[in-house]
Enzyme design. Structure first.
Site, short mmCIF file in Angstrom:
data_model
loop_
_atom_site.label_atom_id
_atom_site.label_comp_id
_atom_site.label_asym_id
_atom_site.label_seq_id
_atom_site.Cartn_x
_atom_site.Cartn_y
_atom_site.Cartn_z
N HIS A 70 7.56 -27.09 -1.49
CA HIS A 70 7.01 -28.28 -2.29
C HIS A 70 5.89 -27.72 -2.97
CE1 HIS A 70 9.17 -30.94 0.48
NE2 HIS A 70 9.06 -29.93 1.10
N GLU B 196 0.90 -1.21 0.03
CA GLU B 196 0.14 0.16 -0.10
C GLU B 196 0.76 1.08 -0.15
OE1 GLU B 196 -4.24 0.05 1.76
OE2 GLU B 196 -3.00 0.54 3.32
N LYS C 170 -14.25 1.13 -3.70
CA LYS C 170 -15.31 1.29 -2.68
C LYS C 170 -16.38 2.20 -3.41
CE LYS C 170 -12.46 2.03 1.39
NZ LYS C 170 -11.57 2.98 1.94
O1 PA5 Z 1 -3.27 1.49 6.35
C1 PA5 Z 1 -4.39 1.92 6.10
O2 PA5 Z 1 -4.60 3.17 6.07
C2 PA5 Z 1 -5.50 0.91 5.79
O3 PA5 Z 1 -5.37 -0.30 5.70
C3 PA5 Z 1 -6.66 1.34 6.81
O4 PA5 Z 1 -6.09 0.61 8.11
C4 PA5 Z 1 -7.97 0.45 6.59
O5 PA5 Z 1 -8.71 0.92 5.43
C5 PA5 Z 1 -8.97 0.75 7.70
O6 PA5 Z 1 -9.30 1.94 8.04
P1 PA5 Z 1 -9.82 2.47 9.33
O7 PA5 Z 1 -9.02 2.38 10.35
O8 PA5 Z 1 -10.28 3.93 8.88
O9 PA5 Z 1 -11.23 1.94 9.56
#
Ligand code: PA5
Length: 434
Positions: free
Chosen positions: A305, A284, A419
């Protein structure tokens, strides 16, 4: 206290020439400066850089008290969150618990998917067992944990009444704003903070990770100590003294040479979830502007394996980083038996930890000979101190790699696209024409 973690690049050196390494050095040093001086894009989300030093001591002791209360009242804690709001806690809990042979509070997870079978299985597990819930969401509006929490809250209220349920719900969210914060205040839940300047995937050493880890019996003092020591090491601009910088240097040099995939391998089931956390952190943070190594994970020797053939002889576009924990939690020896009916006499009485390490060494040599640059991160043992170091090591290296690639390692604009479609298809108000 465990030994400091080390990075062995001896099986990667032949893939990066001296001029290539020398050429990459000023790039990663400039990136490190940008990160430490907080002058790059996304600098407002670099609170994690100083966290092992600046963390809120008052909240820290409240976390320990809440963890004790959870352990007193419940046999299960349901950690409810997705992505950065649960992966770090899960990675830590599985890292610390495997091989300790202790039984205590069980930690289960909800809100990381929309799968009804998973939710029903969880509800079956909760049947007749006392439980508490830690809902974790910085925004307070993420669909998966919000739905899971609505279901769990209803179950808690049905079982313990509204007040009793409120005493078993812990909300980790924004300090001031958001739907979850408003709900928590209205219902009287104990709250913990996701700091404004820390994004989800860098938040494991905040209350996001600390409360579930402490509830599961982890020593969060030792965790922060390990992280603090590594944070100091990460200030050094000498790659020989700073393993995170060396790792960043090799990753960046190898990516520049056309490598596309990084496989993080472990030989220890307690590290599987560390790979999952690492995949999010690097995927990410760095998968942007059509750049970034694709992060993959392998559990070895099991996957030798299945995936071993590909690593050895498939497309030569990958690098491998091996997580090497020197000492197993609890070792076991191969029983000594007379004769050689099963062909294992040469292993009579030998330790499984030793055999596992020989398999690791054999694979590292084979993969490097097959054309895969291999780096090895060496940890003394699976304990809180090593884990704090490891989290810190990866976070720093990731921040440096991002700035070295010229991207913002602290945003995730690409995550919004699915989303928008999902909300339109579900008829969420405001998304009709998106
Ligand atoms: O690293 C990130 O920003 C995301 O993975 C968030 O942690 C995830 O989308 C969850 O978001 P939130 O904590 O607002 O529910």
């Amino acid at each position: 206290m465990s030994q400091d973690i080390r990075l062995d690049v001896s099986y990667a050196e032949k893939f990066v020439t001296e001029p290539e390494a020398e050429g990459m050095k000023p790039v990663v040093l400039a990136a490190q400066k940008t990160l430490l001086e907080k002058t790059g894009p996304g600098a407002e989300f670099t609170g994690w850089v100083n966290l092992p030093e600046t963390y809120d001591r008052e909240e820290f002791s409240r976390i320990k008290k809440a963890a004790e209360k959870i352990r007193d009242e419940s046999r299960i804690l349901v950690v409810t969150g997705v992505g950065g709001s649960y992966l770090g806690a899960r990675a830590a809990i599985e890292f610390l618990s495997k091989g300790r042979g202790e039984s205590g509070l069980r930690v289960l997870y909800a809100g990381s998917s929309l799968n009804p079978d998973q939710m029903n299985d969880l509800l079956d597990e909760l049947e007749g067992t006392d439980f508490s819930v830690n809902i974790i969401s910085k925004s307070g509006t993420t669909t998966e944990p919000a739905i899971a929490f609505r279901i769990l809250k209803a179950l808690l209220e049905e079982r313990y009444g509204k007040k009793g349920a409120a005493g078993r719900i812990y909300a980790t969210t924004d300090q001031k704003k958001g739907t979850l914060k408003e709900l928590a205040d209205a219902e009287g839940y104990e709250t913990f903070v996701v700091p404004d300047d820390i994004g989800g995937r860098y938040s494991v050493l905040s209350a996001v990770g600390l409360l579930p880890i402490a509830a599961a019996g982890g020593d969060i003092d030792a965790l922060m100590q390990g992280a603090g020591r590594m944070a100091e090491i990460c200030q050094s601009d000498d790659p020989e003294k700073n393993p995170a910088l060396l790792y960043a240097l090799y990753r960046c040099a190898l990516e520049k040479k056309g490598m596309e995939v990084e496989v993080l391998s472990n030989y220890d089931a307690g590290l599987h979830q560390i790979c999952e956390w690492w995949k999010q952190l690097f995927g990410e943070s760095l998968g942007k502007e059509h750049q970034g190594l694709f992060p993959a994970g392998m559990d070895l020797t099991t996957d030798l394996h299945s995936m071993g053939q590909y690593i050895q002889d498939g497309r030569r576009n990958l690098i491998e980083t091996v997580l090497d924990v020197k000492n197993a939690g609890r070792d076991i020896r191969v029983p000594e038996v007379p004769g050689n009916a099963d062909g294992l006499q040469y292993l009579n009485g030998r330790s499984l930890n030793e055999i596992n390490h020989k398999a690791m060494e054999g694979s590292i040599i084979a993969h490097a000979e097959g054309g895969v640059p291999v780096m090895r991160i060496e940890l003394d043992r699976r304990d809180e101190d090593s884990l704090g170091q490891l989290f810190c090591f990866f976070e720093y290296a990731c921040g440096v790699c991002g700035y070295a690639n010229g991207v913002n390692p602290f945003d995730q604009p690409g995550v919004e696209f699915y989303k928008r479609n999902m909300f339109r298809l579900l008829g969420k108000p405001g998304y009709e024409n998106k």
